[in-house]
Design a protein around this motif. Structure first.
Motif, PDB file in Angstrom:
ATOM      1  N   MET A  27       9.406  20.309  16.907  1.00 22.83           N
ATOM      2  CA  MET A  27      10.008  19.383  15.794  1.00 22.83           C
ATOM      3  C   MET A  27       9.428  18.162  15.108  1.00 22.83           C
ATOM      4  N   SER A  28       9.355  17.395  16.322  1.00 22.30           N
ATOM      5  CA  SER A  28       8.449  15.901  15.928  1.00 22.30           C
ATOM      6  C   SER A  28       7.232  16.155  15.479  1.00 22.30           C
ATOM      7  N   ILE A  29       6.249  17.247  16.111  1.00 22.88           N
ATOM      8  CA  ILE A  29       5.017  17.332  15.701  1.00 22.88           C
ATOM      9  C   ILE A  29       4.811  17.732  14.246  1.00 22.88           C
ATOM     10  N   GLN A  30       5.784  18.844  13.871  1.00 23.87           N
ATOM     11  CA  GLN A  30       5.642  19.441  12.350  1.00 23.87           C
ATOM     12  C   GLN A  30       5.991  18.526  11.539  1.00 23.87           C
ATOM     13  N   ALA A  31       7.296  17.490  11.787  1.00 25.89           N
ATOM     14  CA  ALA A  31       7.719  16.328  10.718  1.00 25.89           C
ATOM     15  C   ALA A  31       6.693  15.172  10.610  1.00 25.89           C
ATOM     16  N   ALA A  32       5.992  14.866  11.708  1.00 28.56           N
ATOM     17  CA  ALA A  32       5.357  13.833  11.378  1.00 28.56           C
ATOM     18  C   ALA A  32       4.004  14.073  10.347  1.00 28.56           C
ATOM     19  N   PRO A  33       3.941  13.088   9.369  1.00 25.88           N
ATOM     20  CA  PRO A  33       2.685  13.201   8.637  1.00 25.88           C
ATOM     21  C   PRO A  33       1.580  12.843   9.413  1.00 25.88           C
ATOM     22  N   GLU A  34       0.410  13.084   9.046  1.00 23.45           N
ATOM     23  CA  GLU A  34      -0.802  12.817  10.012  1.00 23.45           C
ATOM     24  C   GLU A  34      -1.989  12.280   9.096  1.00 23.45           C
ATOM     25  N   ASN A  35      -2.765  11.528   9.425  1.00 22.89           N
ATOM     26  CA  ASN A  35      -3.962  11.052   8.850  1.00 22.89           C
ATOM     27  C   ASN A  35      -5.166  12.135   9.180  1.00 22.89           C
ATOM     28  N   SER A  36      -5.994  12.372   8.269  1.00 23.18           N
ATOM     29  CA  SER A  36      -7.257  13.164   8.426  1.00 23.18           C
ATOM     30  C   SER A  36      -8.336  12.498   8.097  1.00 23.18           C
ATOM     31  N   ASP A  37      -9.566  12.992   8.646  1.00 24.34           N
ATOM     32  CA  ASP A  37     -10.942  12.584   8.509  1.00 24.34           C
ATOM     33  C   ASP A  37     -11.678  13.514   7.441  1.00 24.34           C
ATOM     34  N   LEU A  38     -10.847  13.717   6.487  1.00 26.80           N
ATOM     35  CA  LEU A  38     -11.279  14.787   5.231  1.00 26.80           C
ATOM     36  C   LEU A  38     -12.005  13.724   4.044  1.00 26.80           C
ATOM     37  N   PHE A  39     -13.185  14.129   3.870  1.00 29.05           N
ATOM     38  CA  PHE A  39     -13.841  13.415   2.721  1.00 29.05           C
ATOM     39  C   PHE A  39     -14.392  14.381   1.613  1.00 29.05           C
ATOM     40  N   ARG A  40     -14.027  14.405   0.300  1.00 31.08           N
ATOM     41  CA  ARG A  40     -14.458  15.668  -0.494  1.00 31.08           C
ATOM     42  C   ARG A  40     -15.088  14.620  -1.897  1.00 31.08           C
ATOM     43  N   GLU A  41     -16.044  15.071  -2.346  1.00 34.43           N
ATOM     44  CA  GLU A  41     -16.786  14.789  -3.463  1.00 34.43           C
ATOM     45  C   GLU A  41     -17.046  15.910  -4.574  1.00 34.43           C
ATOM     46  N   ILE A  69     -23.743  11.620   4.215  1.00 31.88           N
ATOM     47  CA  ILE A  69     -22.939  12.417   5.108  1.00 31.88           C
ATOM     48  C   ILE A  69     -22.864  12.007   6.424  1.00 31.88           C
ATOM     49  N   ASP A  70     -21.506  11.340   6.863  1.00 32.29           N
ATOM     50  CA  ASP A  70     -21.096  10.906   8.170  1.00 32.29           C
ATOM     51  C   ASP A  70     -20.790  12.083   9.141  1.00 32.29           C
ATOM     52  N   SER A  71     -21.316  12.158  10.373  1.00 36.96           N
ATOM     53  CA  SER A  71     -21.291  13.322  11.192  1.00 36.96           C
ATOM     54  C   SER A  71     -19.798  13.529  11.642  1.00 36.96           C
ATOM     55  N   ASN A  72     -19.002  12.178  11.526  1.00 35.52           N
ATOM     56  CA  ASN A  72     -17.677  12.155  11.872  1.00 35.52           C
ATOM     57  C   ASN A  72     -16.587  12.457  10.960  1.00 35.52           C
ATOM     58  N   VAL A  73     -16.990  13.083   9.962  1.00 38.09           N
ATOM     59  CA  VAL A  73     -15.864  13.223   9.078  1.00 38.09           C
ATOM     60  C   VAL A  73     -15.917  14.848   8.738  1.00 38.09           C
ATOM     61  N   GLU A  74     -14.859  15.530   8.414  1.00 38.31           N
ATOM     62  CA  GLU A  74     -14.937  16.891   7.782  1.00 38.31           C
ATOM     63  C   GLU A  74     -15.431  16.442   6.044  1.00 38.31           C
ATOM     64  N   PHE A  75     -16.458  17.172   5.866  1.00 35.25           N
ATOM     65  CA  PHE A  75     -17.083  16.829   4.402  1.00 35.25           C
ATOM     66  C   PHE A  75     -17.041  18.166   3.580  1.00 35.25           C
ATOM     67  N   HIS A  76     -16.364  18.074   2.187  1.00 34.97           N
ATOM     68  CA  HIS A  76     -16.556  19.154   1.289  1.00 34.97           C
ATOM     69  C   HIS A  76     -17.195  18.548  -0.152  1.00 34.97           C
ATOM     70  N   PHE A  77     -18.289  19.304  -0.413  1.00 33.08           N
ATOM     71  CA  PHE A  77     -18.726  19.120  -1.626  1.00 33.08           C
ATOM     72  C   PHE A  77     -18.080  20.195  -2.654  1.00 33.08           C
ATOM     73  N   ILE A  78     -17.583  19.634  -3.975  1.00 28.10           N
ATOM     74  CA  ILE A  78     -16.988  20.409  -4.720  1.00 28.10           C
ATOM     75  C   ILE A  78     -17.686  20.821  -6.087  1.00 28.10           C
ATOM     76  N   LEU A  79     -18.491  21.911  -6.007  1.00 28.38           N
ATOM     77  CA  LEU A  79     -19.138  22.132  -7.513  1.00 28.38           C
ATOM     78  C   LEU A  79     -18.582  22.177  -8.736  1.00 28.38           C
ATOM     79  N   SER A  80     -18.881  21.632  -9.785  1.00 24.63           N
ATOM     80  CA  SER A  80     -18.159  21.187 -10.797  1.00 24.63           C
ATOM     81  C   SER A  80     -18.922  21.598 -12.217  1.00 24.63           C
TER      82      SER A  80
END
Length: 306
Positions: free
Chosen positions: A21-35, A51-62
């Motif tokens: 319960m406590s795990i699911q209920a707690a919000p959490e920070n993330s290392d996600l970067f999107r551009e 691109i920093d190798s210590n984050v999760e990186f998403h390019f979003i084609l537009s």
């Protein structure tokens, strides 16, 4: 206490105090970067962006848009999507290359956007079933050709009611995920009554399929303060309850809370409250002018133990 009573006591404890319960209920920070990238045709490349190798990186084609791409005045094609981003500089081989060079990079495409040619890009389906059928087919082709991982929904103008939008987009995302074509999906609403009515209907019916909410906080007024930004963030987090709402800025400084005026202060505050689910930027095309300084700063903040 005999063993049967002990088992009953343990069972009662687990019912009222489940282990997770406590795990699911707690919000959490993330290392996600999107551009977002490719909408402005100024020759920006994936390799331009730090691109920093210590984050999760998403390019979003537009953007991919269900309009025809050949005529001088584009018209809707009922779910038959075409590529409208700078595909000369952001080609299938360049997607493969950036992903093989950086194991933390994924690439998505965004649907719709604000405009096509000199006109608004409308969400304009003939029917739910025909639009979904066309969209699944055309997007599967593009996603597989470009080696993409996910989609983002960024329609901003609508010739359909919220329920129709919800059914079309919800069924599209569900089918692409079930078929293994994509591994994540996001939506990109902003604070406008018509826009919100459509995205909230989608969220209500299919929110469990939406992995990230790229809320366009930069659509708020220029000169937004840190405290206003935090209030906006909390309001939208309740509108998209349970969703991973990302903080955002626009790199030309034209709206919202800018990096110069305290965006990173606000992000640090959200992080201290375990609410920083990630950061996204509109867009790499504009950031090219300032050497991507705020992309570096964003990723540095996200990379600190999240």
């Amino acid at each position: 206490m005999d063993s049967s009573k002990l088992l009953i006591a343990l069972f009662v404890f687990q019912v009222f105090f489940p282990y997770h319960m406590s795990i699911q209920a707690a919000p959490e920070n993330s290392d996600l970067f999107r551009e977002y990238i490719g909408a402005e045709f100024n020759n920006v490349k994936f390799t331009d962006v730090p691109i920093d190798s210590n984050v999760e990186f998403h390019f979003i084609l537009s953007f991919a848009i269900d309009y025809d791409s050949t005529s001088g005045s584009p018209s809707p094609t009922n779910g038959k999507f075409n590529v409208f981003w700078d595909s000369d500089n952001l080609s299938p081989s360049q997607v493969s290359s950036i992903k093989s060079t950086h194991s933390n990079v994924k690439v998505a495409l965004s649907l719709g956007g604000d405009s096509v040619g000199d006109s608004y890009a409308y969400f304009d389906p003939s029917s739910v079933d025909s639009w979904v059928s066309n969209a699944v087919s055309s997007l599967t082709d593009i996603i597989q050709e470009y080696h993409l991982d996910g989609i983002d929904i960024d329609y901003e103008h609508f010739n359909a009611n919220p329920d129709t939008f919800a059914e079309c987009i919800g069924k599209l995302v569900k089918t692409l995920k079930n078929n293994g074509v994509i591994s994540f999906a996001s939506i990109a609403p902003f604070d406008d009554d018509d826009v919100q009515s459509h995205y909230k209907a989608l969220w209500q019916s299919y929110g469990d399929l939406i992995d990230y909410v790229n809320f366009q906080f930069y659509a708020y007024d220029q000169g937004t303060t840190v405290s206003q930004f935090i209030n906006y963030f909390n309001t939208q987090s309740s509108n998209y309850n349970g969703g991973k709402v990302l903080a955002s800025f626009i790199s030309d400084g034209s709206g919202g809370l800018t990096p110069e005026n305290g965006f990173f202060t606000a992000c640090s505050r959200l992080k201290s409250e375990n609410k920083l689910h990630g950061i996204f930027v509109w867009s790499a095309d504009d950031s090219k002018r300032n050497g991507f300084r705020y992309e570096k700063q964003s990723q540095a903040l996200l990379a600190i133990s999240h």
